[in-house]
Design a protein around this motif. Structure first.
Motif, PDB file in Angstrom:
ATOM      1  N   ASP A   1       0.810  -1.219   0.000  1.00  0.00           N
ATOM      2  CA  ASP A   1       0.000   0.000   0.000  1.00  0.00           C
ATOM      3  C   ASP A   1       0.842   1.267   0.000  1.00  0.00           C
ATOM      4  O   ASP A   1       0.295   2.371  -0.093  1.00  0.00           O
ATOM      5  CB  ASP A   1      -0.927   0.020   1.221  1.00  0.00           C
ATOM      6  CG  ASP A   1      -0.137   0.090   2.518  1.00  0.00           C
ATOM      7  OD1 ASP A   1       0.871  -0.631   2.609  1.00  0.00           O
ATOM      8  OD2 ASP A   1      -0.527   0.849   3.428  1.00  0.00           O
TER       9      ASP A   1
ATOM     10  N   PRO B   1      -6.924  -5.693   3.664  1.00  0.00           N
ATOM     11  CA  PRO B   1      -6.963  -5.023   4.957  1.00  0.00           C
ATOM     12  C   PRO B   1      -7.743  -3.711   4.874  1.00  0.00           C
ATOM     13  O   PRO B   1      -7.848  -3.088   3.815  1.00  0.00           O
ATOM     14  CB  PRO B   1      -5.489  -4.771   5.285  1.00  0.00           C
ATOM     15  CG  PRO B   1      -4.731  -5.722   4.420  1.00  0.00           C
ATOM     16  CD  PRO B   1      -5.543  -5.879   3.172  1.00  0.00           C
TER      17      PRO B   1
ATOM     18  N   PHE C   1      -6.506  -0.316   3.055  1.00  0.00           N
ATOM     19  CA  PHE C   1      -5.475  -0.616   2.062  1.00  0.00           C
ATOM     20  C   PHE C   1      -5.684   0.203   0.788  1.00  0.00           C
ATOM     21  O   PHE C   1      -4.729   0.770   0.240  1.00  0.00           O
ATOM     22  CB  PHE C   1      -5.488  -2.114   1.750  1.00  0.00           C
ATOM     23  CG  PHE C   1      -4.523  -2.502   0.664  1.00  0.00           C
ATOM     24  CD1 PHE C   1      -3.204  -2.811   0.964  1.00  0.00           C
ATOM     25  CD2 PHE C   1      -4.923  -2.551  -0.671  1.00  0.00           C
ATOM     26  CE1 PHE C   1      -2.302  -3.153  -0.036  1.00  0.00           C
ATOM     27  CE2 PHE C   1      -4.041  -2.893  -1.669  1.00  0.00           C
ATOM     28  CZ  PHE C   1      -2.717  -3.195  -1.357  1.00  0.00           C
TER      29      PHE C   1
ATOM     30  N   ASP D   1      -7.787  -0.161  13.757  1.00  0.00           N
ATOM     31  CA  ASP D   1      -8.294  -1.170  12.825  1.00  0.00           C
ATOM     32  C   ASP D   1      -7.637  -1.078  11.451  1.00  0.00           C
ATOM     33  O   ASP D   1      -7.759  -2.004  10.648  1.00  0.00           O
ATOM     34  CB  ASP D   1      -9.811  -1.038  12.669  1.00  0.00           C
ATOM     35  CG  ASP D   1     -10.536  -1.300  13.984  1.00  0.00           C
ATOM     36  OD1 ASP D   1      -9.958  -1.998  14.836  1.00  0.00           O
ATOM     37  OD2 ASP D   1     -11.672  -0.797  14.155  1.00  0.00           O
ATOM     38  N   TYR D   2      -7.006   0.015  11.156  1.00  0.00           N
ATOM     39  CA  TYR D   2      -6.394   0.198   9.825  1.00  0.00           C
ATOM     40  C   TYR D   2      -5.061  -0.541   9.768  1.00  0.00           C
ATOM     41  O   TYR D   2      -4.290  -0.539  10.729  1.00  0.00           O
ATOM     42  CB  TYR D   2      -6.163   1.681   9.530  1.00  0.00           C
ATOM     43  CG  TYR D   2      -7.435   2.434   9.235  1.00  0.00           C
ATOM     44  CD1 TYR D   2      -8.135   2.208   8.061  1.00  0.00           C
ATOM     45  CD2 TYR D   2      -7.929   3.376  10.130  1.00  0.00           C
ATOM     46  CE1 TYR D   2      -9.300   2.903   7.782  1.00  0.00           C
ATOM     47  CE2 TYR D   2      -9.088   4.077   9.867  1.00  0.00           C
ATOM     48  CZ  TYR D   2      -9.772   3.830   8.683  1.00  0.00           C
ATOM     49  OH  TYR D   2     -10.927   4.520   8.411  1.00  0.00           O
ATOM     50  N   SER D   3      -4.828  -1.175   8.604  1.00  0.00           N
ATOM     51  CA  SER D   3      -3.552  -1.852   8.353  1.00  0.00           C
ATOM     52  C   SER D   3      -2.873  -1.157   7.192  1.00  0.00           C
ATOM     53  O   SER D   3      -2.989  -1.548   6.031  1.00  0.00           O
ATOM     54  CB  SER D   3      -3.789  -3.337   8.031  1.00  0.00           C
ATOM     55  OG  SER D   3      -4.387  -4.001   9.111  1.00  0.00           O
TER      56      SER D   3
END
Length: 1181
Positions: A270, A340, A343, A426-428
């Motif tokens: 990303d 994710p 992303f 919660d973010y990847s």
């Protein structure tokens, strides 16, 4: 940006390769590289391709591996395209026994390699040369043997080069470089053709079982890489574009069996640069049929953009990546369960920024044109804005930003997905800036503002004002969300000024909507600033289509009604009138351009249509229309109202000003309490504008003349005396009005100043008036009264006409509360209507003066009399007598026919010291006829043939016909009877009107005459000489004899005559000059065609007052007939002393011929003459 190096193998005898000569040769050969301007003409391509530069890498032939070692398609330039063999041999026997076999072994190995060419380079070494003859013989022999042995296909693949220690002469390499280019092109063309055939064959097998898209991709990409390797980037890009089209066809067929999953996110996928082709082993993944669709698409776009960047098309790189990121980003969101959270946003954000960075790197190596620089800045702005949109999505999900426009409108997510609350943990994502900003709201805002400002800066440099201003609006919305309301309000209120010139009404309405919302949140008073914001919003609202509005209001009509009600209350609370211009929500148009007079009162009515473009009722108090006329005259039409409903409303406006003529629509106003909505209707056009648009043409309105309304006029007075201060006759006609008061003011745009305080009442009117310095005030004036004043003024010498502006402010007894104002401009000529020239004739003690009167304009002037009189008590006893004809009849002076008036002056005491006055009584023919018509119709009214109220209209109708038809002028001048042409009046008046005009014709001649008094100075003449030539009745008889009749005179006969000159000093001054004398000279004119003058034709004499000088002369007539006598010229002599009349200046002298009207009858000479004519001889005898 250089291409790859093309391998070229070399071979030579081992002894040469191990010598220093080889090193020298190799260094010199590489110095000629890269090859320049190689022109490739392919049979499969319509145009010639030019390879700008091509590098060559020399490799030993033994180091090249065999073609069968790999099955992976290679580029056509990864293997050698050309094989060189260097021959050093000057001995024919050595060639035959050793060298030929070496070359043949090499030749046998290279001709088996497909797609490769070979070239034998023969080196001429001077250190091995024998004697010159033998050398040339041997050299030619060895080279010819080589060509004969190996040029089997009639193509010359042998080239010679002369040995040199340095090889620094460019001419030495010309043939070698040419042969190398030919060999490379031949091999390259054959290899490309072969590879293209393989690609076509593979593509044609697409529908056959076992066909693999990835294998096809690698094969076709090898062709693209080959083109790229030699610098043919356009051809390489075409291959990738065709591969992209093939991939889209695979997508349409939904056959993705050759790929892995849609996406298999790897570490840092990303955040890695989008255009990097080395971040993953893409070719290995493609060959293994395990590459994901995501990686394949990224690789394909990266390869395309790399080629675009190498050819300098950085703008196309930006456009392509924007389209790819937007389209594929939405595609990835369809499979958001497998990727994710965050992303897609992180990938688009990182990719957009990396593309900007890469494009800047490419652009730094280019020289972009000015137009390309603007497009490049614009595309970078779009990339930065695309990255900013990802921050909108992340910010809304984290609730850092509100779920409303403009933050929620740019997200790829559906509204229900965007509204779901997400925690930062919660973010990847792996993008560093996003990682830090997602966990810290202030850091997020800083990143948001920084990125937005970068995009604004790019848009500003690219002159994309709309895009830059839209981002400014988003920053203002961010300020609102963060509670920085004053800053947000300032931004929202400043943006519409930038939107309006470009007619971006949707953005303008949105900015104003937000400005009003921010103003309300600040709880500020609805003051002037709020009213201006609201009016601007309503203007943008009516100028926008319904589907273009971006405001967030469920019921727009109710919302607008609420704003309108608030506007009314706010306008009522204003401390003073507020003028607002250029408003489009309410428009006023003239329904009928012909105005209707009021009839029973001074004033007129104007019909207009008011259009309310809002979807609700608009409260209003008054509608006003302003018309402008000459000299800043303004008419104000108005009507009181309560409400304007949506759509059109027809109103009748009233103006109390009794003006007339053609006026221009200047402006319209609608009053809402203390708020005035003004719309300017006159548009100024520039001097360089050739043609106006139809909407820019002025609106003309004709206001008819109300003949019963109050009017004011100005003209020259009836009596004008030159040399006295000028005056102006100003007349006020009350018409139907019984005036309570009236105030008259005079002004002029010509620079004249009026002295109203010194005005004199003209006529017998007994009205009460008061004179002020700049005005005249009247009180209690009756109906149909005419009050006139003679007003002195200072003359403006630069003008022949005076522009008089008369302002009358008055009230009537019937409407004491209504103040009317009449503004009238009149052009009054200051020059006289006639011009006078005088010519004087001295005859002894008498002076004859002829005055010629001509008109100074195109109008006819009627002159009743011209009188010449002495000013004062006449102490000189001057008697003046005029011609009787000048007093008996009226003379009409026309532009082509002047009038003459002759006067005789008799002065008993010599010259006249006091001036005279010429008084001319005249009137203009137009004025005479106008008075005649008015008196005749007034007489008809007294006899009840015409209604008194119809008199002005009937007079106006008759005068209009007379102005249009000039056929009546000449008969009227001759007969003094006015015959009116055909006129549209009632039949009963058609026969009575001519009789009334004839009856009043003689009576009216006593009215309307004017006078011009012109001072005249009597000229002085020092000496008057009366010359006469007299022939006696019997010039041949004895002196003193008087025959009963004149003796006949004959041509050629000498005739005695007498010349007498009588001088007079009567008009020269006082009595002191009469006793003096002056020496004069006479000169008899010699008429060589009529008279011969004998005797003393020129001489001098002493002139005295009343003295006569006499002298005899002889005249001889040159022919018979009635002959005028010669003229005599008498002139003074420039002498000093006792004969100079006491002055050194020449005295003025006038000579008149007393015999000027006489003619002498001369008879032809008598006698007989004999003539003999030769009639010829008789030829017959």
């Amino acid at each position: 940006m250089s291409a790859n190096s093309v391998p070229v193998t070399y071979a030579a005898p081992p002894t040469f390769l191990s010598s220093d000569h080889w090193k020298q040769f190799q260094a010199a050969f590489l110095a000629q590289l890269p090859l320049q301007n190689i022109h490739w003409k392919s049979a499969s391509r319509p145009s010639i391709r030019t390879i700008q530069q091509l590098n060559i890498k020399l490799v030993p032939i033994d180091s090249v591996r065999d073609e069968q070692t790999t099955q992976i398609p290679l580029t056509v330039i990864e293997r050698p395209l050309l094989n060189l063999y260097i021959v050093v041999c000057e001995d024919n026997e050595a060639y035959k026994n050793v060298v030929r076999k070496q070359i043949k072994d090499w030749h046998s190995s290279v001709i088996q390699r497909k797609g490769q060419e070979w070239l034998i380079l023969y080196m001429d070494r001077p250190d091995t040369k024998a004697t010159a003859p033998s050398f040339f013989q041997v050299k030619a022999s060895v080279l010819d043997k080589i060509k004969a042995d190996f040029n089997v296909d009639k193509r010359d693949r042998c080239v010679q080069i002369a040995w040199s220690p340095t090889f620094d002469n460019p001419a030495t390499w010309v043939d070698v470089i040419t042969k190398v280019k030919e060999g490379l092109l031949s091999a390259f063309d054959a290899s490309v053709t072969q590879r293209e055939d393989e690609v076509k064959r593979s593509e044609n097998q697409r529908q056959m079982p076992g066909w693999n898209f990835c294998t096809f991709f690698i094969l076709k990409e090898s062709l693209a890489s080959s083109f790229e390797g030699v610098g043919l980037y356009e051809d390489a890009l075409l291959q990738y574009d065709e591969l992209e089209a093939s991939f889209y066809q695979v997508l349409r067929e939904k056959n993705l069996s050759w790929f892995g999953t849609l996406i298999s996110p790897g570490p840092n996928d990303d955040s890695l640069p989008l255009l990097s082709t080395t971040k993953k082993p893409y070719r290995d993944l493609i060959l293994a049929n395990t590459i994901s669709v995501f990686d394949f698409r990224v690789y394909l776009v990266a390869r395309q953009c790399t080629l675009l960047g190498r050819v300098g098309k950085v703008v196309e790189v930006g456009r392509k990546t924007i389209a790819f990121l937007s389209a594929f980003g939405k595609r990835l969101l369809e499979a958001k369960e497998t990727i994710p959270l965050g992303f897609v946003e992180s990938w688009i954000y990182s990719s957009a920024l990396s593309v900007v960075e890469q494009c800047d790197h490419w652009a730094s190596e280019l020289q972009l044109e000015e137009s390309s620089v603007a497009a490049f800045d614009a595309i970078k702005g779009e990339l930065l804005e695309l990255a900013r949109h990802q921050l909108d999505t992340l910010g809304v999900q984290l609730r850092y930003l509100p779920l409303k426009s403009p933050f929620s409108t740019s997200s790829f997510l559906l509204p229900e997905e965007l509204s779901q609350l997400v925690d930062a943990s919660d973010y990847s994502v792996t993008q560093p800036d996003l990682l830090s900003s997602l966990k810290d709201k202030e850091a997020f805002f800083d990143l948001y503002i920084k990125l937005t400002n970068r995009a604004i800066e790019r848009y500003a440099k690219a002159r994309r004002r709309k895009f830059a201003l839209k981002l400014h609006g988003s920053l203002a919305a961010l300020d609102v969300h963060r509670g920085r309301l004053p800053t947000a309000l300032q931004t929202f209120t400043s943006l519409p000024a930038h939107y309006a010139p470009h007619e971006w009404t949707s953005l303008e309405s949105l900015a104003l909507f937000e400005a009003m919302a921010t103003h309300s949140r600040l709880e500020r008073a609805k003051d002037t600033e709020w009213i201006h914001i609201l009016l601007a919003f309503l203007k943008s609202y009516v100028n926008s289509a319904e589907n273009e509005l971006l405001i967030q209001a469920e019921d727009k009509a109710s919302y607008i009604q609420t704003l309108v009600d608030a506007l009314r209350y706010a306008a009522d609370e204003l401390g003073a009138d507020l003028l607002h211009t250029d408003d489009d929500m309410l428009t006023v148009q003239i329904y009928d351009k012909n105005v209707e007079t009021a009839g029973t009162q001074d004033g007129s009515y104007l019909d207009v249509v008011v259009t309310n473009h809002l979807p609700c009722d608009m409260p209003a108090d008054e509608v006003i229309v302003i018309l402008t006329g000459p000299e800043t005259e303004k008419l104000r039409y108005s009507a009181k109202i309560d409400t304007l409903m949506p759509g059109n409303t027809t109103l009748k406006l009233f103006c109390a000003m009794p003006s007339s003529g053609t006026h221009v629509l200047d402006s319209t106003e609608i009053r809402i309490r203390k708020l005035i909505l003004q719309q300017q209707c006159r548009r100024n056009s520039g001097p360089t504008q050739n043609a106006r648009l139809l909407k820019d043409l002025p609106v003309l309105v004709h206001v008819p003349k109300d003949l019963r309304a109050l009017s004011v006029s100005a003209r020259q007075p009836d009596s004008i005396e030159l040399g006295q201060p000028p005056q102006l006759l100003v007349s006020l006609l009350t018409g139907r009005n019984l005036l309570s008061s009236a105030k008259l003011k005079l002004s002029s745009s010509s620079g004249a100043q009026f002295d109203c305080k010194s005005a004199i009442l003209h006529g017998r009117d007994t009205s009460t008036f008061e004179l002020q310095e700049h005005s005249i005030t009247l009180k209690d004036v009756d109906k149909d009264a005419v009050i006139s004043f003679l007003v002195p003024y200072t003359e403006a010498p630069a003008f022949q006409a005076l522009t008089v502006i008369m302002d009358v402010e008055y009230t009537t007894s019937s409407e004491p509360d209504l103040r009317r104002v009449l503004r009238t401009a009149r052009l009054v000529p200051t020059s006289l209507p006639v011009a006078v020239n005088v010519q004087d004739f001295f005859r002894g003690s008498k002076l004859f003066s002829q005055f010629t009167v001509s008109t100074t304009s195109h109008q006819f002037v009627r002159i009743r009399s011209a009188e010449l009189s002495v000013i004062g008590d006449n102490p000189d006893g001057v008697e003046i007598e005029g011609c009787a004809g000048a007093r008996d009849s009226i003379i009409t002076v026309t532009p082509v026919q002047p009038g003459n008036f002759l006067f005789r002056l008799i002065s008993k005491h010599g010259s006249v010291r006091d001036p005279l006055r010429l008084t001319i009584t005249y009137r203009m023919l137009r004025d005479e006829v106008e008075v005649l018509v008015k008196h005749a119709i007034d007489h008809m009214a007294t006899e009840s043939q015409v209604k008194p109220t119809d008199v002005p209209f009937l007079v106006n109708a008759v005068l209009s016909v007379l102005e249009a038809d000039s056929s009546w002028i000449e008969p009227y001048v001759v007969t003094d009877i006015l015959r009116v042409p055909e006129i549209d009046i009632p039949d009963k008046l058609t026969s009575r009107l001519p009789m009334a005009l004839q009856e009043k014709c003689r009576e009216v001649l006593e009215y309307g005459w004017r006078e011009i008094c012109i001072p005249v100075d009597v000229p002085r003449m020092n000496i008057i000489a009366a010359a006469r030539i007299r022939i006696p009745s019997d010039p041949f008889g004895q002196a003193g004899s008087q025959p009963s009749k004149r003796v006949p005179l004959y041509a050629g006969q000498p005739i005695p005559a007498e010349l007498t000159i009588t001088t007079s000093f009567h008009w020269g001054g006082g009595n002191e000059t009469k006793d003096k004398a002056y020496r004069m000279r006479f000169d008899v004119e010699e008429l060589i065609k009529e008279w011969l003058v004998g005797g003393r034709k020129r001489g001098e004499f002493l002139a005295k007052d009343g003295a006569t000088y006499t002298m005899a002369i002889t005249l001889i007539a040159l022919h018979h007939g009635e002959l005028p006598l010669p003229k005599v010229a008498v002139t003074p002599l420039p002498l000093a002393g006792e004969y100079a009349m006491g002055s050194l200046a020449l005295p003025s002298t006038e000579t008149y011929q007393m015999h000027g009207a006489e003619k002498i009858l001369v008879l032809p000479r008598g006698g007989r003459s004999t003539f003999i004519l030769d009639m010829g001889t008789d030829t017959a005898s």
